[in-house]
Design an enzyme around this catalytic site. Structure first.
Site, PDB file in Angstrom:
ATOM      1  N   ARG A  59       0.921  -1.063   0.116  1.00 24.04           N
ATOM      2  CA  ARG A  59       0.047  -0.011   0.124  1.00 24.04           C
ATOM      3  C   ARG A  59       0.739   1.279  -0.052  1.00 24.04           C
ATOM      4  O   ARG A  59       0.103   2.487   0.030  1.00 24.04           O
ATOM      5  CB  ARG A  59      -0.992  -0.141   1.299  1.00 24.04           C
ATOM      6  CG  ARG A  59      -2.294  -0.706   1.080  1.00 24.04           C
ATOM      7  CD  ARG A  59      -2.222  -2.022   1.252  1.00 24.04           C
ATOM      8  NE  ARG A  59      -3.319  -2.499   0.991  1.00 24.04           N
ATOM      9  CZ  ARG A  59      -3.679  -3.984   1.081  1.00 24.04           C
ATOM     10  NH1 ARG A  59      -2.442  -4.802   1.187  1.00 24.04           N
ATOM     11  NH2 ARG A  59      -4.762  -4.483   0.737  1.00 24.04           N
ATOM     12  N   THR A  63      10.858  -3.852   1.912  1.00 23.81           N
ATOM     13  CA  THR A  63       9.849  -4.649   2.563  1.00 23.81           C
ATOM     14  C   THR A  63      10.095  -5.964   2.331  1.00 23.81           C
ATOM     15  O   THR A  63      11.269  -6.481   1.857  1.00 23.81           O
ATOM     16  CB  THR A  63       8.200  -4.358   2.134  1.00 23.81           C
ATOM     17  OG1 THR A  63       7.360  -4.875   2.945  1.00 23.81           O
ATOM     18  CG2 THR A  63       8.080  -4.596   0.461  1.00 23.81           C
ATOM     19  N   LYS A  85      14.025  -6.849   4.493  1.00 15.80           N
ATOM     20  CA  LYS A  85      14.370  -5.941   5.470  1.00 15.80           C
ATOM     21  C   LYS A  85      15.504  -6.184   6.440  1.00 15.80           C
ATOM     22  O   LYS A  85      16.348  -5.443   6.825  1.00 15.80           O
ATOM     23  CB  LYS A  85      13.181  -5.856   6.629  1.00 15.80           C
ATOM     24  CG  LYS A  85      11.824  -5.288   5.911  1.00 15.80           C
ATOM     25  CD  LYS A  85      10.879  -5.150   7.130  1.00 15.80           C
ATOM     26  CE  LYS A  85       9.515  -4.298   6.567  1.00 15.80           C
ATOM     27  NZ  LYS A  85       8.779  -4.103   7.890  1.00 15.80           N
ATOM     28  N   ASP A 123       9.204   1.413  11.998  1.00 16.57           N
ATOM     29  CA  ASP A 123       7.945   0.409  12.009  1.00 16.57           C
ATOM     30  C   ASP A 123       7.597   0.567  13.652  1.00 16.57           C
ATOM     31  O   ASP A 123       6.382   0.807  13.829  1.00 16.57           O
ATOM     32  CB  ASP A 123       8.143  -1.050  11.987  1.00 16.57           C
ATOM     33  CG  ASP A 123       7.930  -1.430  10.642  1.00 16.57           C
ATOM     34  OD1 ASP A 123       7.487  -0.702   9.647  1.00 16.57           O
ATOM     35  OD2 ASP A 123       8.677  -2.385  10.158  1.00 16.57           O
ATOM     36  N   ALA A 183       7.212 -12.961  18.521  1.00 14.77           N
ATOM     37  CA  ALA A 183       8.727 -12.668  18.745  1.00 14.77           C
ATOM     38  C   ALA A 183       9.226 -12.498  17.426  1.00 14.77           C
ATOM     39  O   ALA A 183      10.597 -12.801  17.465  1.00 14.77           O
ATOM     40  CB  ALA A 183       9.295 -13.450  19.709  1.00 14.77           C
ATOM     41  N   GLY A 193       9.757 -10.297  13.418  1.00 14.60           N
ATOM     42  CA  GLY A 193      10.332  -8.955  12.983  1.00 14.60           C
ATOM     43  C   GLY A 193       9.399  -8.105  13.556  1.00 14.60           C
ATOM     44  O   GLY A 193      10.166  -6.912  13.987  1.00 14.60           O
ATOM     45  N   TYR A 198      -3.639  -5.877   9.784  1.00 10.91           N
ATOM     46  CA  TYR A 198      -4.653  -5.175   9.579  1.00 10.91           C
ATOM     47  C   TYR A 198      -5.406  -5.614   8.147  1.00 10.91           C
ATOM     48  O   TYR A 198      -6.320  -4.837   7.663  1.00 10.91           O
ATOM     49  CB  TYR A 198      -3.879  -3.723   8.656  1.00 10.91           C
ATOM     50  CG  TYR A 198      -3.011  -3.770   7.791  1.00 10.91           C
ATOM     51  CD1 TYR A 198      -1.629  -3.947   8.198  1.00 10.91           C
ATOM     52  CD2 TYR A 198      -3.173  -3.728   6.498  1.00 10.91           C
ATOM     53  CE1 TYR A 198      -0.840  -4.207   7.067  1.00 10.91           C
ATOM     54  CE2 TYR A 198      -2.281  -3.724   5.462  1.00 10.91           C
ATOM     55  CZ  TYR A 198      -0.990  -4.088   5.965  1.00 10.91           C
ATOM     56  OH  TYR A 198       0.030  -4.136   5.007  1.00 10.91           O
ATOM     57  N   GLY A 202      -4.016  -2.247  13.144  1.00 11.91           N
ATOM     58  CA  GLY A 202      -2.702  -2.422  12.434  1.00 11.91           C
ATOM     59  C   GLY A 202      -2.561  -1.442  11.193  1.00 11.91           C
ATOM     60  O   GLY A 202      -1.462  -1.077  10.910  1.00 11.91           O
TER      61      GLY A 202
END
Ligand code: NAP
Length: 278
Positions: A19, A65, A69, A106, A133, A135, A223, A244
């Protein structure tokens, strides 16, 4: 040739679901900037040359992304200390001398999403329970610690990863076994789901909120859907909930500022635009 044209984008593989172009191009239009933000499909074996090419092509920078990352850190010239602690970058800013600097926004985005829902939120309001636990959890935990969190209970399906968190990030982190997740909710002020459970196509998170105090804030980094089964359960119990999407939108703001020179606002029009794609 107009030298003030600013170009940025997102590198991922696959990347078509992102997005980020919608978000940044909304702001480019809103703030009347001369520029564009695009999608770059970069296979893992081409990541290094793609990053090295940013400066040669005159780009202001890019977002990074999945799945790049972590690996992208090796190909930038400098990594911000916060991103180093997180162990991943999601933003590259090309400097005037062509050097590529890596950042991770983030956790910033996550905290801003909490503040949007509850402006007087404080990290040290009480114990925080974080499920997962991976990223996203690393970025959020580091930012919560920096914001003053005194106790973060990390509950993870693979317990050893929760233990590694505690080892790496210190005594404010307490690892909790997945089977003990409901007891961990006792006296918590904030609950965060950073697992993929509840995401479209995945089973709902298996968690009863009965032991969670009524005043606790409940958030989900998932999300899609906007309101996960966890958030529905929390809303019905009267908790303030945070989806989210806020994290996704707010993490983009510092990158836009670095590339285009304006710290953009997250307004309802942007929320509506992104929600239409979900
Ligand atoms: P990740 O590094 O792969 O971590 C996934 C986590 O989920 C791990 O802790 C894993 O536990 C746990 N998990 C997976 N399946 C599970 C199950 N069946 N039961 C219990 N736990 C399970 O992924 P990530 O990058 O952190 O992303 C996690 C979620 O956050 C994704 O849904 C992603 O879309 C979302 N996200 C949202 C944003 C945003 O801006 N809103 C940003 C980043 C990520 P194990 O260690 O046991 O495998």
């Amino acid at each position: 040739m107009n030298n003030s044209f600013t170009l940025a984008g997102v590198m991922g593989w696959p990347v078509t679901h992102s997005r980020s172009p919608l978000i940044h191009n909304h702001w480019i239009h809103q703030y009347k900037k001369n520029g564009a933000y695009g999608l770059f499909r970069v296979e893992p074996q081409h990541l290094e040359s793609a990053i090295r090419g940013l400066s040669a092509l005159g780009l202001a920078g890019c977002n990074i992304t999945i799945p790049h990352k972590v690996s992208a850190m090796a190909y930038v010239d400098w990594v911000h200390p916060l991103a180093n602690r997180i162990g991943a970058i999601n933003t590259i800013v090309v400097q005037a001398d062509g050097a590529c600097h890596g950042f991770n926004n983030d956790g910033y985005g996550y905290i801003q999403s909490l503040l949007e829902a509850q402006p007087d939120w404080q990290a040290d309001a009480g114990p925080i329970v974080m499920l997962g636990a991976g990223g996203a959890a690393r970025a959020i935990a580091v930012s919560l610690l920096d914001a003053g969190a005194k106790e973060i209970r990390i509950v993870n399906r693979t317990f050893s990863k929760a233990e590694e968190f505690a080892h790496e990030f210190g005594p404010a982190i307490s690892p909790v076994k997945w089977e003990e997740r409901e007891d961990a909710l006792n006296n918590a002020a904030l609950l965060i789901n950073t697992t993929s459970q509840g995401m479209h196509g995945q089973p709902a998170l298996d968690l009863s909120l009965t032991q969670l105090p009524q005043h606790a804030l409940v958030s989900d980094v998932v999300y899609i859907p906007i309101e996960t089964p966890l958030l529905i359960q929390a809303r019905l119990r009267g908790h303030t909930t945070v989806n989210g999407l806020g994290m996704l939108l707010h993490q983009a703001r510092p990158a836009f500022e670095a590339w285009f020179g304006v710290m953009p606002d997250v307004d309802q029009a942007l929320y509506d635009k992104v929600i239409q794609t979900i």
